[in-house]
Design a protein around this motif. Sequence first.
Motif, short mmCIF file in Angstrom:
data_model
loop_
_atom_site.label_atom_id
_atom_site.label_comp_id
_atom_site.label_asym_id
_atom_site.label_seq_id
_atom_site.Cartn_x
_atom_site.Cartn_y
_atom_site.Cartn_z
N GLY A 162 0.78 -1.23 0.00
CA GLY A 162 0.00 0.00 0.00
C GLY A 162 0.80 1.27 0.00
N ILE A 163 2.10 1.20 -0.33
CA ILE A 163 2.90 2.42 -0.45
C ILE A 163 2.33 3.27 -1.59
N LYS A 164 2.19 4.57 -1.34
CA LYS A 164 1.44 5.43 -2.25
C LYS A 164 2.27 5.97 -3.41
N TYR A 165 3.57 6.14 -3.20
CA TYR A 165 4.39 6.74 -4.24
C TYR A 165 5.80 6.16 -4.18
N LEU A 166 6.45 6.10 -5.33
CA LEU A 166 7.78 5.50 -5.43
C LEU A 166 8.73 6.47 -6.12
N ILE A 167 9.86 6.74 -5.48
CA ILE A 167 10.94 7.49 -6.13
C ILE A 167 12.07 6.51 -6.40
N VAL A 168 12.42 6.37 -7.66
CA VAL A 168 13.48 5.44 -8.06
C VAL A 168 14.78 6.25 -8.17
N PHE A 169 15.68 6.02 -7.21
CA PHE A 169 16.94 6.77 -7.18
C PHE A 169 18.01 5.94 -7.86
N ILE A 170 18.46 6.40 -9.02
CA ILE A 170 19.50 5.70 -9.79
C ILE A 170 20.85 6.09 -9.17
N ASN A 171 21.38 5.23 -8.34
CA ASN A 171 22.53 5.51 -7.51
C ASN A 171 23.86 5.21 -8.23
N LYS A 172 24.94 5.70 -7.65
CA LYS A 172 26.30 5.43 -8.13
C LYS A 172 26.54 5.93 -9.56
N MET A 173 25.88 7.04 -9.92
CA MET A 173 26.06 7.58 -11.26
C MET A 173 27.46 8.14 -11.47
N ASP A 174 28.20 8.39 -10.38
CA ASP A 174 29.57 8.88 -10.51
C ASP A 174 30.59 7.76 -10.54
N GLU A 175 30.13 6.52 -10.55
CA GLU A 175 31.02 5.34 -10.57
C GLU A 175 31.77 5.29 -11.91
N PRO A 176 33.04 4.84 -11.91
CA PRO A 176 33.86 4.87 -13.14
C PRO A 176 33.25 4.16 -14.34
N VAL B 171 30.19 4.22 -15.14
CA VAL B 171 28.99 4.96 -15.56
C VAL B 171 29.33 6.41 -15.93
N MET B 172 29.91 7.14 -14.98
CA MET B 172 30.32 8.53 -15.18
C MET B 172 29.21 9.38 -15.80
N TRP B 173 28.03 9.32 -15.18
CA TRP B 173 26.87 10.13 -15.57
C TRP B 173 26.46 9.92 -17.02
N SER B 174 26.60 8.70 -17.49
CA SER B 174 26.24 8.38 -18.88
C SER B 174 24.72 8.40 -19.06
N LYS B 175 24.24 9.22 -19.98
CA LYS B 175 22.80 9.27 -20.25
C LYS B 175 22.33 7.98 -20.89
N ALA B 176 23.19 7.36 -21.70
CA ALA B 176 22.82 6.10 -22.34
C ALA B 176 22.58 5.02 -21.27
N ARG B 177 23.44 4.96 -20.26
CA ARG B 177 23.26 3.98 -19.18
C ARG B 177 22.01 4.30 -18.37
N TYR B 178 21.80 5.57 -18.08
CA TYR B 178 20.62 5.99 -17.32
C TYR B 178 19.33 5.62 -18.08
N ASP B 179 19.31 5.90 -19.38
CA ASP B 179 18.12 5.57 -20.19
C ASP B 179 17.90 4.07 -20.26
N GLU B 180 18.98 3.31 -20.37
CA GLU B 180 18.86 1.85 -20.40
C GLU B 180 18.19 1.33 -19.12
N ILE B 181 18.64 1.86 -17.98
CA ILE B 181 18.11 1.42 -16.69
C ILE B 181 16.65 1.84 -16.53
N THR B 182 16.34 3.10 -16.82
CA THR B 182 14.98 3.59 -16.63
C THR B 182 13.98 2.90 -17.58
N ASP B 183 14.41 2.61 -18.80
CA ASP B 183 13.52 1.93 -19.75
C ASP B 183 13.18 0.52 -19.25
N LYS B 184 14.18 -0.21 -18.79
CA LYS B 184 13.94 -1.58 -18.30
C LYS B 184 13.08 -1.57 -17.03
#
Length: 553
Positions: free
Chosen positions: A249-263, A265-278
């Motif tokens: 019954g949790i009302k809202y979900l915030i999905v925090f894509i963590n470790k974006m500064d990891e070597p 990943v390095m804030w890659s939009k392609a990696r972020y989009d891949e994760i969010t799409d899946k």
Amino acid sequence: MKLNPNASSFVPKFAVKPAATPVAAEPTPVAAEPTPVVKEEKEEPIATTTTTTTTSSTVSSIKTEEDLANIKPTESVYKVEEDDIEDDDEEVDEVAEKVEQVVKVLPEDSREHLNLVFLGHVDAGKSTLSGSIMVLTGQVDPHTLAKYEREAKENHRESWIFAYIMDTNEEERTKGKTVEVGRAHFETVKKRYTILDAPGHRLYVPNMIVGAAQADVGILVISSKKGEFEAGVDGGQTIEHARLAKMIGIKYLIVFINKMDEPTVMWSKARYDEITDKLTVHLKKCGWNPKKDFQFIPGSGYGTLNVKDPLAPGICEWYSGPSLIGALDNLAQFDRNESGALRIPITTSYKDRGIVNVIGKVESGTISVGQTVHIMPGKTKVEVLSLTGDICSFKTARPGENITIALKGIEGDDSIRPGSILAEINRPVPVVSEIEAIVYILDMPEERKLFTPNFSAIFHAHTAVEDVTVKSLIATIDTKTSTEIKQKPTFCKVGDAVKCRLVLGRAVCLEEFATNPQLARFTIRDSTKTIAFGKVINIGKKAKEEIARQTKV
């Protein structure tokens, strides 16, 4: 649930009675910080306490709903003698003195309160993110942070410094895995928050359920690191946690894509989009609506990036949205059932200087200092002595508050158990051992592939955990139309929804979904696997008659 050294509320486990610890009150005109009393030789002052006890009654209110009202007070049949009055005054004075010593004197606070649970696969960075929030919002002083940094270095775990803030016992620090639900708090100008840091390992999912059952908002923490995201989604706990959050019954979900500064990943939009799409595909299958039920936020818990303050220019040019705390502050105020009957599932209880304290979230109704309530299912009558939040006190607490409640009237140790609920006397909570429910089958054990009569497993509802056995299958249900398809099926399989009768090992406080959804949702687990979730649709004729007998319309 474990004690967080930086939280201002003391949260031990069930049945654990820690030694009393003095609580220093904030300086106010009413109460001063306790200091040693030095007796003079010539004169010994006599302390007197005057206590006025007031009693306030709470008047509160996908199918039918009973209109319940307050029972009228009845006159006492006992003759009151003068000796009795004197004894009662002495007892009240004694209890009042204890309460004055134990209870924190804090100002009231009208800001909205939200309960947050941090979810996700093991090693996603939940505890690190929670600790990072505590530091950024000023809940951890520099001296304490330096102590954690020193301990992390001694254990050759320098990157776990923020996790040490939430993971306080030796097992968690040695293995780097959260076992119990950690609890802490922070505040912003707009809102007050309670953090519930849930374990991510599959062995501790029952603990995660207890934490999630108290939450309004889920923070699903995802590691963007190569290999870690895939491990969490493919056979890990990421999707199970998201599914459980929706069931509970949790009302809202915030999905925090963590470790974006990891070597990797390095804030890659392609990696972020891949994760969010899946994840969007998986979350939709779990019942989350991408238009209104969840949002994605990139960041780094360890790097404290996009946690409190928005990202600085030059770090991530393609993201211009809010930070994690900014997104929480911007959420619309949640609808609460303030007019409903009082219901507070008890998550923790402990005794401090002779005063029994319980901790829980107000799911519906209101509770006031001086009010008399029942601890169910034992029907123990208790009086509310005080209501305390993490940073404030209340004369009346409303739905959504996660509070510590000091109680008077508990004699033995068996009055409170996992699954106990504080409830109104005038509008009691049903206590049932057999229910009619709609069950949605998600998975089945390898050795038992069919859901049949006599199937047994473990039943989780709010803070209750009991054995459950399927008594009979009534009909299969079309999940799209909610209509009955086949009457009295002999078995059901994964993917089916079925109306059935369930028998519980012990009586549990439950309500019908139409009356109180939060006390009607449940999950069914076998070993380390969640196999089904469901909702109570009928508590039975006997239970309804008993509630009607105790309640005057």
